[in-house]
Design a protein around this motif. Structure first.
Motif, PDB file in Angstrom:
ATOM      1  N   GLN A 176      98.953  17.615  39.326  1.00 21.92           N
ATOM      2  CA  GLN A 176      98.807  17.782  40.776  1.00 21.92           C
ATOM      3  C   GLN A 176     100.012  17.191  41.514  1.00 21.92           C
ATOM      4  O   GLN A 176     100.543  17.789  42.457  1.00 21.92           O
ATOM      5  N   ILE A 177     100.440  16.020  41.052  1.00 17.30           N
ATOM      6  CA  ILE A 177     101.620  15.384  41.662  1.00 17.30           C
ATOM      7  C   ILE A 177     102.853  16.245  41.411  1.00 17.30           C
ATOM      8  O   ILE A 177     103.703  16.412  42.290  1.00 17.30           O
ATOM      9  N   LEU A 178     102.964  16.813  40.211  1.00 16.53           N
ATOM     10  CA  LEU A 178     104.084  17.691  39.876  1.00 16.53           C
ATOM     11  C   LEU A 178     104.138  18.886  40.831  1.00 16.53           C
ATOM     12  O   LEU A 178     105.213  19.261  41.312  1.00 16.53           O
ATOM     13  N   ALA A 179     102.973  19.471  41.110  1.00 17.34           N
ATOM     14  CA  ALA A 179     102.921  20.624  42.020  1.00 17.34           C
ATOM     15  C   ALA A 179     103.400  20.248  43.415  1.00 17.34           C
ATOM     16  O   ALA A 179     104.114  21.004  44.076  1.00 17.34           O
ATOM     17  N   ILE A 180     103.014  19.041  43.860  1.00 22.88           N
ATOM     18  CA  ILE A 180     103.442  18.560  45.187  1.00 22.88           C
ATOM     19  C   ILE A 180     104.955  18.374  45.217  1.00 22.88           C
ATOM     20  O   ILE A 180     105.634  18.767  46.167  1.00 22.88           O
ATOM     21  N   ARG A 181     105.501  17.773  44.154  1.00 26.81           N
ATOM     22  CA  ARG A 181     106.949  17.526  44.096  1.00 26.81           C
ATOM     23  C   ARG A 181     107.734  18.845  44.075  1.00 26.81           C
ATOM     24  O   ARG A 181     108.779  18.955  44.701  1.00 26.81           O
ATOM     25  N   LYS A 182     107.217  19.837  43.380  1.00 27.08           N
ATOM     26  CA  LYS A 182     107.899  21.132  43.347  1.00 27.08           C
ATOM     27  C   LYS A 182     107.917  21.766  44.737  1.00 27.08           C
ATOM     28  O   LYS A 182     108.916  22.360  45.151  1.00 27.08           O
TER      29      LYS A 182
END
Length: 384
Positions: free
Chosen positions: A68-74
């Motif tokens: 979920q954090i990865l998706a936000i960073r992308k």
């Protein structure tokens, strides 16, 4: 830039989850290739070889949170965070992007016109091959210098301070949008100070001067009626000139037997619809009603001859000011404020969108300041 979720094995045997931001490569002076990476450690851990159901569930929860954090960073990278813009976006031409932002303002006529006028100077300064990737502080300062030293009006005159302020602000709004939408890696426009707003002189008539003008014969009676009507109502030349009888409302009497007159019209400058009450004297200047599609001031035209007659009329009245038709609007604003109207009411009557535009007139007024000088009681004292 590429964004990946990575794992790093710790001495404890657990796996630490982190995000890698891969920014590409850089060629060093030695000729070696350096890979550019940043990392964000998530403080999330996995058990390398989970055995129990509880350990497996814990691993799943930690991994889902990391994704979920990865998706936000992308998403943040796509929007222009981390000082790196989307490579494809950055290749968009600056002039093309400005055109897009200008067209988004098509419904706002006055604002659109300013964007359109500023565009001509941006095109004169900016080569067509310049992309948003090429924009930096030096480029922005160059445009500011262009407005200040090179740009001219249609009549080949230098731009006024307020015009430079307006045009640079449109350029600034364009680059702010480019940064917010991920086209620029950094908001460079914040590093360049814009032009300050200049205070233009607003020539107006005092109540005594307006009375002198009203008592003086004008060689163009139609001009006299139109000017005095504007002074009593604050309506711009463009709206006086196009006014039709369908916009003039004679609405009968109020409860105190006072006649009610209104002008309902669409401002040419702002496109806003105005419902403006006018006095009986102002209504008298309009004359007898004619067909609804007939112009109220039929035959009124803007010309050098008319401007000259206006100045001569003022001179015959003993007024040595450079009065233009727009001075009637300034006169209306000043007289309203001097006679007790609040600034909000004046702003609404003039059709201003922002109260700060009306506030400029407050600086002109000195009648109340003169009165205030004598408010303190006179002291009864003896000087040593």
């Amino acid at each position: 830039m590429k964004v990946h979720l990575r794992k790093k094995k710790l001495k404890t045997g657990k796996l630490s989850l982190y995000i890698e931001f891969y920014k590409g490569t850089q060629t060093l002076n030695t000729g070696k290739i350096k890979h550019l990476r940043d990392y964000e450690y998530l403080q999330l851990y996995l058990i390398e070889n989970p055995k129990s159901t509880a350990e497996k569930m814990k691993n799943q929860e930690q991994l889902e949170l990391a994704k979920q954090i990865l998706a936000i960073r992308k998403a943040e990278v796509y929007q222009g965070r981390y000082n790196i813009q989307n490579d494809k976006k950055g290749k968009l031409g600056l002039l093309d992007f400005y055109e897009q932002k200008k067209e988004e303002r098509y419904q706002s006529k006055g604002n659109y016109d300013n964007w359109d006028a500023a565009q001509k100077h941006i095109e004169a300064y900016c080569p067509t091959h310049i992309t948003l990737n090429d924009v930096d502080v030096k480029f922005i300062k160059g445009f500011k210098k262009h407005l200040d030293t090179v740009a001219v009006t249609k009549s080949q005159k230098k731009l006024s301070q307020n015009t430079k302020h307006t045009y640079f602000n449109k350029f600034k709004a364009c680059l702010n949008a480019a940064f917010e939408e991920g086209y620029l890696k950094e908001n460079y426009i914040k590093k360049v100070k814009g032009f300050s707003m200049g205070e233009s002189k607003r020539e107006y008539l005092t109540a005594d001067e307006l009375q002198k003008l009203a008592s003086t014969t004008c060689t163009l009676p139609l001009l006299k009626r139109a000017f005095l009507f504007s002074a009593l109502t604050g309506i711009r030349w463009s709206d006086v000139n196009k006014m039709k009888w369908s916009e003039v409302r004679d609405e009968g009497m109020d409860s105190e037997n006072t006649p009610i007159f209104r002008i309902v019209f669409q401002q040419k400058k702002t496109d806003g619809v105005e419902y403006l009450y006018i006095s009986k004297q102002a209504r008298d200047f309009l004359g007898e009603r004619r067909g609804k599609d007939d112009k109220v001031f039929k035959g009124l035209r803007y010309s050098a001859h008319m401007n000259m007659q206006l100045l001569r009329w003022c001179m015959h009245a003993g007024i040595n000011k450079h009065i233009t038709f727009h001075s009637a609007r300034h006169t209306n604003a000043v007289l309203l404020l001097e006679n007790g109207a609040d600034i909000y009411t004046v702003s609404k009557r003039l059709g201003h969108r922002e109260i700060r535009t009306t506030a400029i007139y407050a600086k002109i007024i000195d009648k109340k300041m003169k009165e205030a000088a004598n408010l303190i009681p006179k002291l009864d004292l003896k000087m040593d």
